[in-house]
Design an enzyme around this catalytic site. Structure first.
Site, PDB file in Angstrom:
ATOM      1  N   ASP A   8       0.662  -1.125  -0.043  1.00  0.00           N
ATOM      2  CA  ASP A   8      -0.029  -0.060  -0.045  1.00  0.00           C
ATOM      3  C   ASP A   8       0.969   1.366  -0.009  1.00  0.00           C
ATOM      4  O   ASP A   8       0.453   2.181   0.652  1.00  0.00           O
ATOM      5  CB  ASP A   8      -0.894  -0.110   1.162  1.00  0.00           C
ATOM      6  CG  ASP A   8      -1.862  -1.033   1.320  1.00  0.00           C
ATOM      7  OD1 ASP A   8      -1.952  -1.903   0.536  1.00  0.00           O
ATOM      8  OD2 ASP A   8      -2.848  -1.245   2.165  1.00  0.00           O
ATOM      9  N   LYS A 106      -6.839  -5.038  -2.910  1.00  0.00           N
ATOM     10  CA  LYS A 106      -7.798  -5.481  -1.798  1.00  0.00           C
ATOM     11  C   LYS A 106      -8.587  -4.573  -1.251  1.00  0.00           C
ATOM     12  O   LYS A 106      -8.289  -3.218  -1.331  1.00  0.00           O
ATOM     13  CB  LYS A 106      -6.611  -6.029  -0.951  1.00  0.00           C
ATOM     14  CG  LYS A 106      -5.525  -4.948  -0.339  1.00  0.00           C
ATOM     15  CD  LYS A 106      -4.539  -5.407   0.591  1.00  0.00           C
ATOM     16  CE  LYS A 106      -3.708  -4.376   1.394  1.00  0.00           C
ATOM     17  NZ  LYS A 106      -4.561  -3.487   2.262  1.00  0.00           N
ATOM     18  N   CYS A 151      -1.644  -2.784   7.865  1.00  0.00           N
ATOM     19  CA  CYS A 151      -1.787  -3.685   6.752  1.00  0.00           C
ATOM     20  C   CYS A 151      -0.240  -4.542   6.667  1.00  0.00           C
ATOM     21  O   CYS A 151      -0.485  -5.507   6.158  1.00  0.00           O
ATOM     22  CB  CYS A 151      -1.785  -2.756   5.321  1.00  0.00           C
ATOM     23  SG  CYS A 151      -3.689  -2.281   5.418  1.00  0.00           S
TER      24      CYS A 151
END
Ligand SMILES: [Zn+2]
Length: 197
Positions: A8, A106, A151
């Site tokens: 990310d 995701k 994450c």
């Protein structure tokens, strides 16, 4: 074989973005420098529809960074971020995206969030990443990116749980540190057998 999983590293998670992690853009150079040392590079990309249930503004009266119960357990409500196709959902412009073998998106299901690169937050709905890595013989995984305590940590813990060797390079991550989440994530990673280097 070894894979680098870059979690990310997107505009919205860097300073100036909608859900900025302090110093998030400061790891881009370190992440790029790591890439040539691996047999494969995988990028994950948070990718939410506008009506995503993790957005505080989709819950009447709810404040960002509060926690609400969901069918799959407690969920932190975040400022609206990484909306599909938006500028904020793009990778940081300095990231060497061309080196990546795979981009895995995701969080694209409206009713469930996905911190981990492997599963949605119910810890059972797979993203498909585990199968990809196994098919390519990539058993030794190193995690970098954002955010260290959400994450990155959830991804590394799931990797260890799935039988991969999992390492987190702390210098190439940055934490949100919401109510002690950094220390909690580090303890959980160690307990799961993740190496913090
Ligand atoms: Zn998200």
């Amino acid at each position: 074989m070894r894979a680098l999983i870059v979690v990310d590293l997107q505009v919205d998670f860097c300073p100036g973005g909608a859900l900025a992690v302090a110093g998030g853009d400061g790891i881009v150079g370190a992440v790029n420098d790591l890439m040539p040392d691996f047999d494969a590079v995988v990028l994950t990309q948070d990718w939410h529809p506008p009506d995503h249930s993790s957005f505080a503004d989709n819950h009447a009266g709810a404040e960002p960074f509060s926690t609400v119960p969901m069918a799959y357990g407690p969920q932190v409500l975040w400022p609206r971020h990484c909306v599909i196709g938006s500028a904020g959902a793009a990778f940081h412009p300095g990231l060497a995206v061309d080196v990546a073998d795979l981009v895995i998106r995701k969080g694209f299901r409206a009713r469930i969030d996905s911190y981990s690169a492997f599963f949605d937050n119910d810890r059972t709905t797979p993203t498909g990443l585990a199968g990809y890595l196994r098919d390519r013989g990539l058993a030794d995984l190193t995690f970098v990116g954002l955010a260290h305590d959400f994450c990155v940590a959830w991804s590394a813990i799931d990797a260890a749980r799935l039988g991969f060797r999992a390492t987190v390079v702390e210098d190439a991550t940055r934490a949100i540190d919401l109510n002690g989440s950094r220390a909690a994530a580090q303890a959980a990673m160690r307990a799961a057998g993740v190496t913090l280097s």
